[in-house]
Design a protein around this motif. Structure first.
Motif, short mmCIF file in Angstrom:
data_model
loop_
_atom_site.label_atom_id
_atom_site.label_comp_id
_atom_site.label_asym_id
_atom_site.label_seq_id
_atom_site.Cartn_x
_atom_site.Cartn_y
_atom_site.Cartn_z
N ASP A 156 -9.35 -2.29 -6.57
CA ASP A 156 -8.48 -1.39 -7.41
C ASP A 156 -7.11 -2.00 -7.41
O ASP A 156 -6.39 -1.90 -8.44
CB ASP A 156 -8.55 0.01 -6.59
CG ASP A 156 -9.80 0.68 -7.06
OD1 ASP A 156 -10.55 0.23 -7.93
OD2 ASP A 156 -10.07 1.70 -6.23
N LEU A 157 -6.58 -2.53 -6.41
CA LEU A 157 -5.34 -3.04 -6.26
C LEU A 157 -5.27 -4.24 -7.13
O LEU A 157 -4.43 -4.55 -7.97
CB LEU A 157 -4.94 -3.49 -4.84
CG LEU A 157 -3.59 -4.26 -4.71
CD1 LEU A 157 -2.41 -3.35 -5.24
CD2 LEU A 157 -3.35 -4.51 -3.36
N ARG A 158 -6.41 -5.13 -7.18
CA ARG A 158 -6.52 -6.33 -8.18
C ARG A 158 -6.58 -5.96 -9.59
O ARG A 158 -6.01 -6.65 -10.43
CB ARG A 158 -7.63 -7.40 -7.73
CG ARG A 158 -7.13 -8.01 -6.46
CD ARG A 158 -8.06 -9.27 -6.33
NE ARG A 158 -7.83 -9.87 -5.10
CZ ARG A 158 -8.85 -10.27 -4.27
NH1 ARG A 158 -9.86 -9.99 -4.43
NH2 ARG A 158 -8.52 -10.99 -3.24
N ALA A 159 -6.98 -4.65 -9.76
CA ALA A 159 -7.08 -4.33 -11.23
C ALA A 159 -5.88 -3.59 -11.64
O ALA A 159 -5.74 -3.60 -12.93
CB ALA A 159 -8.29 -3.13 -11.26
N THR A 160 -4.96 -3.24 -10.95
CA THR A 160 -3.66 -2.62 -11.30
C THR A 160 -2.82 -3.71 -11.87
O THR A 160 -2.68 -4.76 -11.38
CB THR A 160 -2.69 -2.22 -9.94
OG1 THR A 160 -3.70 -1.07 -9.50
CG2 THR A 160 -1.66 -1.28 -10.61
N THR A 161 -2.19 -3.55 -12.95
CA THR A 161 -1.11 -4.38 -13.85
C THR A 161 0.43 -3.92 -13.87
O THR A 161 1.11 -4.69 -14.14
CB THR A 161 -1.71 -4.39 -15.20
OG1 THR A 161 -1.98 -3.23 -15.79
CG2 THR A 161 -3.11 -5.06 -15.12
N ILE A 162 0.35 -2.66 -13.24
CA ILE A 162 1.76 -2.15 -13.26
C ILE A 162 2.29 -2.55 -11.65
O ILE A 162 1.81 -2.18 -10.69
CB ILE A 162 1.88 -0.52 -13.40
CG1 ILE A 162 1.07 -0.31 -14.82
CG2 ILE A 162 3.22 -0.09 -13.39
CD1 ILE A 162 0.83 1.02 -15.07
N LYS A 163 3.63 -3.07 -11.96
CA LYS A 163 3.99 -3.77 -10.51
C LYS A 163 4.24 -2.65 -9.52
O LYS A 163 3.95 -2.62 -8.21
CB LYS A 163 5.11 -4.57 -10.62
CG LYS A 163 5.58 -5.09 -9.38
CD LYS A 163 6.53 -6.43 -9.74
CE LYS A 163 6.86 -7.16 -8.40
NZ LYS A 163 7.41 -8.44 -8.68
N ALA A 164 4.86 -1.38 -9.98
CA ALA A 164 5.39 -0.32 -8.96
C ALA A 164 4.33 0.06 -8.34
O ALA A 164 4.12 0.51 -7.24
CB ALA A 164 6.11 0.78 -9.90
N ASP A 165 3.06 0.48 -9.12
CA ASP A 165 1.88 0.85 -8.74
C ASP A 165 1.22 0.08 -7.55
O ASP A 165 0.79 0.57 -6.53
CB ASP A 165 0.90 1.28 -9.80
CG ASP A 165 1.27 2.41 -10.68
OD1 ASP A 165 2.21 3.29 -10.33
OD2 ASP A 165 0.82 2.36 -11.91
N ALA A 166 1.28 -1.20 -7.69
CA ALA A 166 0.66 -2.22 -7.09
C ALA A 166 1.56 -2.21 -5.80
O ALA A 166 0.97 -2.26 -4.51
CB ALA A 166 0.69 -3.58 -7.69
#
Length: 84
Positions: free
Chosen positions: A34-44
């Protein structure tokens, strides 16, 4: 087949432990995915400490190897820092 009471108990304990470890290892793999699929830096950046803590706990309890946890955390940190 087991010939001793102690070996029967060991088999039961091993099965229980395997189910427990399999669940937490799979949960960690899903969190990493899930973390690797995140593209928004703040969310990551918000997810990274939680995932890192999860990996540390699994390594501490010998569910995964400590070097595997370190490699995953390092790769995730590189990924999060590379996001724009």
């Amino acid at each position: 087949m087991a010939n001793h009471k102690s070996s029967e108990k060991r088999i039961r304990q091993t099965e229980t432990r395997n189910e427990h470890n399999r669940y937490y290892a799979k949960t960690a793999r899903n969190a990493v995915r899930d973390l690797r699929a995140t593209t928004i830096k703040a969310d990551a950046q918000a997810m990274l400490p939680k995932v890192s803590a999860m990996l540390d706990k699994l390594a501490k309890n010998n569910v995964i190897h400590k070097n595997k946890a370190a490699n995953l955390k390092s790769g995730l940190a590189v990924y999060v820092n590379s996001l724009a």
